[in-house]
Scaffold this motif. Structure first.
Motif, mmCIF file in Angstrom:
data_model
loop_
_atom_site.group_PDB
_atom_site.id
_atom_site.type_symbol
_atom_site.label_atom_id
_atom_site.label_comp_id
_atom_site.label_asym_id
_atom_site.label_seq_id
_atom_site.Cartn_x
_atom_site.Cartn_y
_atom_site.Cartn_z
ATOM 1 N N ASP A 268 -3.508 9.282 -0.707
ATOM 2 C CA ASP A 268 -2.986 10.178 -0.262
ATOM 3 C C ASP A 268 -2.009 10.262 -1.843
ATOM 4 O O ASP A 268 -1.997 10.205 -3.223
ATOM 5 N N ARG A 269 -1.219 9.170 -1.702
ATOM 6 C CA ARG A 269 0.059 8.499 -2.811
ATOM 7 C C ARG A 269 -0.635 8.145 -4.011
ATOM 8 O O ARG A 269 -0.644 8.276 -4.653
ATOM 9 N N ALA A 270 -1.887 7.161 -3.693
ATOM 10 C CA ALA A 270 -3.052 6.555 -4.142
ATOM 11 C C ALA A 270 -3.098 7.124 -5.690
ATOM 12 O O ALA A 270 -2.933 6.789 -6.586
ATOM 13 N N LEU A 272 -1.857 10.047 -6.650
ATOM 14 C CA LEU A 272 -1.141 10.034 -7.706
ATOM 15 C C LEU A 272 -1.617 9.592 -9.132
ATOM 16 O O LEU A 272 -0.560 9.755 -9.810
ATOM 17 N N LEU A 273 -1.659 8.502 -9.109
ATOM 18 C CA LEU A 273 -2.166 7.514 -9.842
ATOM 19 C C LEU A 273 -3.004 8.292 -11.562
ATOM 20 O O LEU A 273 -2.833 7.189 -12.028
ATOM 21 N N GLY A 300 0.113 3.476 -13.576
ATOM 22 C CA GLY A 300 0.799 2.514 -13.309
ATOM 23 C C GLY A 300 -0.088 1.993 -12.217
ATOM 24 O O GLY A 300 -1.181 2.056 -11.788
ATOM 25 N N SER A 301 0.611 0.803 -11.029
ATOM 26 C CA SER A 301 -0.336 0.972 -10.025
ATOM 27 C C SER A 301 0.364 0.489 -8.560
ATOM 28 O O SER A 301 1.205 0.851 -8.824
ATOM 29 N N MET A 302 -1.142 0.472 -7.092
ATOM 30 C CA MET A 302 0.096 0.992 -6.648
ATOM 31 C C MET A 302 -1.199 -0.084 -5.174
ATOM 32 O O MET A 302 -1.700 -0.670 -5.916
ATOM 33 N N ASP A 303 0.023 -0.901 -4.474
ATOM 34 C CA ASP A 303 -0.471 -1.274 -3.102
ATOM 35 C C ASP A 303 -0.513 -1.464 -1.757
ATOM 36 O O ASP A 303 1.307 -1.139 -2.325
ATOM 37 N N GLU A 304 -1.007 -1.413 -1.490
ATOM 38 C CA GLU A 304 -0.457 -0.848 0.066
ATOM 39 C C GLU A 304 -0.966 -1.656 1.670
ATOM 40 O O GLU A 304 -2.404 -1.526 1.318
ATOM 41 N N GLU A 305 -0.416 -2.107 2.450
ATOM 42 C CA GLU A 305 -1.384 -3.575 3.174
ATOM 43 C C GLU A 305 -1.235 -1.919 4.821
ATOM 44 O O GLU A 305 -0.566 -1.516 4.957
ATOM 45 N N LEU A 307 -2.707 -2.077 8.740
ATOM 46 C CA LEU A 307 -2.905 -2.817 10.190
ATOM 47 C C LEU A 307 -4.162 -2.314 10.505
ATOM 48 O O LEU A 307 -4.030 -1.422 10.824
ATOM 49 N N LYS B 102 5.425 -0.193 3.626
ATOM 50 C CA LYS B 102 4.000 -0.950 2.824
ATOM 51 C C LYS B 102 4.138 -0.457 1.509
ATOM 52 O O LYS B 102 2.808 -1.455 1.251
ATOM 53 N N LYS B 104 3.519 0.141 -2.110
ATOM 54 C CA LYS B 104 4.209 0.001 -3.471
ATOM 55 C C LYS B 104 3.896 -0.073 -4.910
ATOM 56 O O LYS B 104 2.890 -0.180 -4.781
ATOM 57 N N PHE B 105 4.645 0.793 -5.521
ATOM 58 C CA PHE B 105 3.950 1.668 -6.616
ATOM 59 C C PHE B 105 5.316 0.514 -7.969
ATOM 60 O O PHE B 105 5.853 0.157 -7.820
ATOM 61 N N ASN B 106 4.143 0.621 -8.932
ATOM 62 C CA ASN B 106 4.273 -0.210 -10.339
ATOM 63 C C ASN B 106 4.411 0.598 -11.122
ATOM 64 O O ASN B 106 3.240 1.425 -11.694
#
Lengths: 369, 369
Positions: A268-270, A272-273, A300-305, A307, B102, B104-106
């Motif tokens: 969902d956050r991702a 946004l871009l 922009g860019s996003m990354d998230e990990e 588990l 975790k 991370k936005f750019n």
């Protein structure tokens, strides 16, 4: 005609049948609600020829008769009346007089003669599900019907009954949603394709109670829903539905167990871009104990990990994030299992007994990036 | 720059200052929120040159600095972050890195250099009202400003201070709304015209508490609102406001006392029969103990009678129903007094101490009918 009924009953009835009033039509009579007080009960009906709804409301028939009133105007008036008894009367001129306390409305009425009544259905057999179950199964599948008419069959959902199982399927060429419901009785096999619009409207009308039942019956060309003094009749979509069994496979090379809300929030956050209409995949990098989600766009860019628990091979695969979101939103489990074959084969989100299966095709992110 | 603050503080601050971000502009820097952590506090600012808002948020400044981020993107990201501490960092390249748990936005950042800071205001004197009072007085008058720019002055509201009275006036050529508020102190006379947009935005930002104060101060060209670590600075509209006193008269030929909700509900029902854009008056027939309201359109007709207490002559008069509805909606009294002179003179809705006065011009319904 002269009838008297409470404002609240009238509002409830009008709002139910209004779901079958087409928003655009060249036939004014289709924009109407029929008030049928030709016997000692009051019935409201609307019918756009594909979908017809009839509901009975409590009230008193002082003088029998039938009239048709423009649905939009009638429903707006009814809603704004004081909370009291409403009288609807017609005289010889084609006028309806609606009175409530000291308010008196005069609007044009049409004779009921031109109105298309619901088709008379010879009910043979019917299945019974609760309002809750029906509403849920629609919500859990309706998002993956196709929203344009280029393939009529994709705008509907398959309702397949076999023994005590009702299977509901929708697909749009990129994904398939399947839900299975256990029925209380056994039924002979039956397959019909129900228009998506019918299901959407049904879902708005029914209350969602677990202890109120909906009877669903079928004829050659129609499906009929009956509940709470209301009858909904819809045409079926003709033809044979897609053969989906050959698309489903239980083989996999990678299996991921993941916390559903974490995954959903992250995707969902991702999104946004991504600007509306832009097609950017979300890239999923599955490794031993964690999964990395990445998205990159002009903004922009996003990354998230996140588990995970993994079985099988590592995998790098891309998806349309919307398709993942749609499926994850309607799954109630806290943890979900994702099954993958390779970066070009569909991903399956399903539970062990397969009461739900969501198949989503991946996107080739090398080409898109 | 590197700052750390809670998601909730950030959301609150961003949503406050966003009110001053123009929806359309050719200057990308105006679409930004400035994050100023050049001292040990974190300030967010937005400024569209007419209206500027600055608010301070709690947080930790690990490395001082200033950056500007696109308001829409920044606010959407912040809203969707997990409920935890958020770190915002810039490196030498013009990128901002926003991290939370975790995720991370750019995103692209602009240097703060091009940003227009709020004008520095030398505060001489200020008046104090509660958030509640300010919010109420805006709601009770804002509907009768003109919504187009043909007469700039009509798009604003007069704030007139005299002794311990704040008078707020708005008018659009068909009606005038006046509210008077008693202040706790005495002030020297002052008249300013505040842009309607500023008041609408202020009204969205302030909380509406009766025990939280807003300080309002004025300079030659600006009005400044200060509350809760937030400063709102707006340009004033130049010029001398309309002379309204000569339009107000306390003479009348007919006075009607009526139950407000009954009247409002009745007019509200009547407007159902008017299509958008259509100009149909509501006809009011005032007789000895009752008032009849009638409306007639292509859709149909309505009439309704309401009991009243009347002094003076009978009267038949027509109004734009919307104007009556707008005024009645913001009056809290259970009963209202309506004053009329004749069918061509304005109607006044006002209370005895004239803490509110609503003037509404009638329409010539013979010509329109």
């Amino acid at each position: 005609m002269k009838i008297i009924c409470s404002k609240s009953n009238l509002v409830r009835g009008v709002s139910i049948v209004s779901k079958a009033v087409p928003s655009k039509t060249t036939m004014p009579i289709l924009e109407c609600i029929l008030i049928d007080a030709s016997a000692d009960i009051i019935k409201l009906t609307a019918n756009d020829m594909e979908l017809g709804i009839e509901t009975q409301i409590e009230g008193e028939v002082e003088e029998r008769g039938i009239i048709a009133l423009n649905a939009r105007i009638f429903s707006e008036i009814v809603r704004k009346l004081p909370d009291n008894d409403v009288t609807i009367k017609t005289d010889e001129s084609s006028q309806a007089i609606i009175t409530c306390e000291k308010a008196k409305f005069n609007i044009a009425a049409q004779s009921g003669e031109d109105f298309s009544y619901l088709p008379v259905i010879e009910k043979e057999s019917y299945i019974t599900v609760s309002e809750f179950t029906l509403k849920e199964v629609i919500r859990q599948t309706i998002f993956s019907i196709a929203d344009n008419d280029t393939n009529k069959m994709m705008t509907g959902e398959l309702f397949e009954i076999d023994d005590n199982i009702l299977k509901v399927v929708s697909l749009d060429g990129h994904r398939i949603s399947i839900r299975k419901i256990e029925l209380k009785d056994n039924y002979s096999p039956r397959k019909v394709i129900v228009p998506g619009k019918t299901l959407q409207e049904i879902s708005k009308i029914i209350g969602g109670e677990a202890d109120v039942n909906v009877d669903i019956s079928f004829t050659k060309n129609h499906i009929v829903f009956e509940f709470d003094k209301t009858v909904v009749v819809s045409r079926l979509i003709e033809g044979n539905y897609f053969k989906i069994n050959q698309m489903l496979s239980s083989d996999y090379e990678t299996k991921v167990k993941i916390h559903k809300k974490e995954l959903l929030d992250c995707i969902d956050r991702a999104t946004l871009l991504i600007k509306e209409g832009e097609k950017k995949p979300i890239i999923i990098d599955i490794r031993d104990e964690s999964m990395e989600l990445k998205i990159k766009s002009q903004i922009g860019s996003m990354d998230e990990e996140i588990l995970i628990t993994k079985e099988g091979k590592d995998l790098l695969i891309g998806f349309n994030p919307k398709f993942l979101i749609d499926a994850l939103r309607v799954i109630d489990d806290e943890e979900v299992d994702l099954y993958f074959m390779n970066a070009k084969a569909p991903c399956f989100i399903k539970n062990e007994n397969e009461s739900y299966i969501y198949l989503i095709l991946p996107v080739n992110f090398n080409a898109v990036a």
